[in-house]
Design a protein around this motif. Structure first.
Motif, PDB file in Angstrom:
ATOM      1  N   UNK A  12      -5.168  -3.191   8.041  1.00 25.60           N
ATOM      2  CA  UNK A  12      -4.132  -2.172   8.241  1.00 25.60           C
ATOM      3  C   UNK A  12      -2.735  -2.782   8.267  1.00 25.60           C
ATOM      4  N   UNK A  13      -2.628  -3.991   8.781  1.00 26.32           N
ATOM      5  CA  UNK A  13      -1.322  -4.658   8.766  1.00 26.32           C
ATOM      6  C   UNK A  13      -0.850  -4.877   7.326  1.00 26.32           C
ATOM      7  N   UNK A  14      -1.759  -5.325   6.479  1.00 28.20           N
ATOM      8  CA  UNK A  14      -1.417  -5.544   5.076  1.00 28.20           C
ATOM      9  C   UNK A  14      -1.076  -4.233   4.386  1.00 28.20           C
ATOM     10  N   UNK A  15      -1.876  -3.185   4.647  1.00 28.17           N
ATOM     11  CA  UNK A  15      -1.624  -1.882   4.021  1.00 28.17           C
ATOM     12  C   UNK A  15      -0.303  -1.282   4.489  1.00 28.17           C
ATOM     13  N   UNK A  16       0.017  -1.449   5.759  1.00 28.47           N
ATOM     14  CA  UNK A  16       1.283  -0.920   6.265  1.00 28.47           C
ATOM     15  C   UNK A  16       2.476  -1.622   5.641  1.00 28.47           C
ATOM     16  N   UNK A  17       2.322  -2.895   5.322  1.00 36.07           N
ATOM     17  CA  UNK A  17       3.403  -3.604   4.629  1.00 36.07           C
ATOM     18  C   UNK A  17       3.626  -3.008   3.248  1.00 36.07           C
ATOM     19  N   UNK A  18       2.549  -2.597   2.585  1.00 40.84           N
ATOM     20  CA  UNK A  18       2.677  -1.983   1.261  1.00 40.84           C
ATOM     21  C   UNK A  18       3.282  -0.588   1.357  1.00 40.84           C
ATOM     22  N   UNK A  19       3.041   0.099   2.468  1.00 43.67           N
ATOM     23  CA  UNK A  19       3.702   1.385   2.698  1.00 43.67           C
ATOM     24  C   UNK A  19       5.211   1.165   2.827  1.00 43.67           C
ATOM     25  N   UNK A  20       5.582   0.153   3.610  1.00 46.98           N
ATOM     26  CA  UNK A  20       7.005  -0.146   3.820  1.00 46.98           C
ATOM     27  C   UNK A  20       7.701  -0.505   2.517  1.00 46.98           C
ATOM     28  N   UNK A  21       6.960  -1.102   1.576  1.00 46.88           N
ATOM     29  CA  UNK A  21       7.542  -1.496   0.291  1.00 46.88           C
ATOM     30  C   UNK A  21       7.512  -0.370  -0.733  1.00 46.88           C
ATOM     31  N   UNK A  22       6.929   0.777  -0.377  1.00 47.10           N
ATOM     32  CA  UNK A  22       6.932   1.911  -1.284  1.00 47.10           C
ATOM     33  C   UNK A  22       5.815   1.928  -2.304  1.00 47.10           C
ATOM     34  N   UNK A  23       4.805   1.062  -2.136  1.00 43.30           N
ATOM     35  CA  UNK A  23       3.683   1.042  -3.074  1.00 43.30           C
ATOM     36  C   UNK A  23       2.555   1.979  -2.643  1.00 43.30           C
TER      37      UNK A  23
END
Length: 255
Positions: free
Chosen positions: A63-74
């Motif tokens: 989830x930490x990795x996925x949330x980073x991708x949310x923050x980047x707009x992916x």
């Protein structure tokens, strides 16, 4: 009877578990690469359980990795539903290229104040080396080299925040540029603008350099918008409000 102090001494001590930062980073980079290449189908939900099994990780680092991708707009996150690969949007690609033009123009403006001739020349030498090997390079390698050129040019501004924003934009338009290079009969002439921009910077011709980078990226933007429209049709996704007059005829151009 043991005293309270003795019981406290005898009680097992909690040892905090340290997070494996390198594992989280590797997971994030792998998922980011898949998202950038649209291995996650646009608009579809990310199967966290399947990814957890595949990578052998618990829910927290995933989830930490996925949330980073949310923050980047992916990716998108929907409460009580989970993570989704963001839909392909022509409007978004158009807007991102507008942001890219603004960022690279500002980078050149600052670089002309802060970068030495030797630093600019080092970027030119890098690109000259790329072009000397262009005929033997794969489209994947060539795109990465082109992105690195723009990364090095922006770095001449010596503004870490500007470079960080540029990285996010680069990732989000990566797939359109990748398809562009794959479909186009690209050659050395398509990238002559890189040398022209650097020469204008070495000559400290600010207005001409800013105009050159704008035209260079604008041409790439038009091609990216066209490619994204084709991707939208392929995935049967949302239509665009970008006016037809913004679209070019087919012509290979990476920037």
């Amino acid at each position: 009877m043991a005293t309270s102090a003795a019981r406290r001494r005898a009680a097992p001590q909690h040892i905090p578990q340290t997070r494996d930062e390198s594992s989280v980073e590797r997971l994030y980079l792998d998922l980011r690469d898949r998202a950038m290449r649209y291995e996650f189908r646009p608009g579809t939900r990310i199967n966290e359980q399947a990814l957890g099994r595949e990578f052998g990780v618990s829910r927290a680092p995933l989830r930490e990795a996925l949330n980073r991708l949310v923050a980047e707009g992916l990716l998108d996150f929907v409460m009580n539903k989970g993570f989704f690969r963001k839909n392909i949007s022509v409007d978004e690609v158009f807007d991102l290229y507008q942001v890219r033009i603004a960022l690279e123009r500002r980078a050149i403006f600052l670089a002309l104040q802060r970068a030495s001739d030797a630093e600019i020349e080092a970027v030119r030498q890098y690109w000259a080396e790329v072009m000397s090997r262009a005929a033997e390079m794969s489209s994947d390698d060539f795109l990465l080299a082109d992105e690195e050129f723009h990364r090095r040019m922006v770095a001449l501004a010596r503004n870490k925040e500007l470079s960080a924003f540029m990285e996010v934009v680069t990732r989000r338009i990566h797939i359109a540029r990748h398809i562009d290079i794959q479909q186009s009969a690209w050659n050395a002439k398509a990238f002559d603008a890189h040398f022209e921009i650097l020469q204008l910077m070495q000559d400290r011709k600010k207005d001409a350099a800013l105009e050159c980078i704008t035209e260079h990226i604008d041409m790439s933007m038009k091609r990216a918008v066209e490619i994204t429209k084709e991707m939208v049709a392929k995935f049967f996704l949302v239509n665009s409000s970008v006016p037809e007059t913004s679209l070019p005829t087919h012509q290979g151009a990476s920037g």
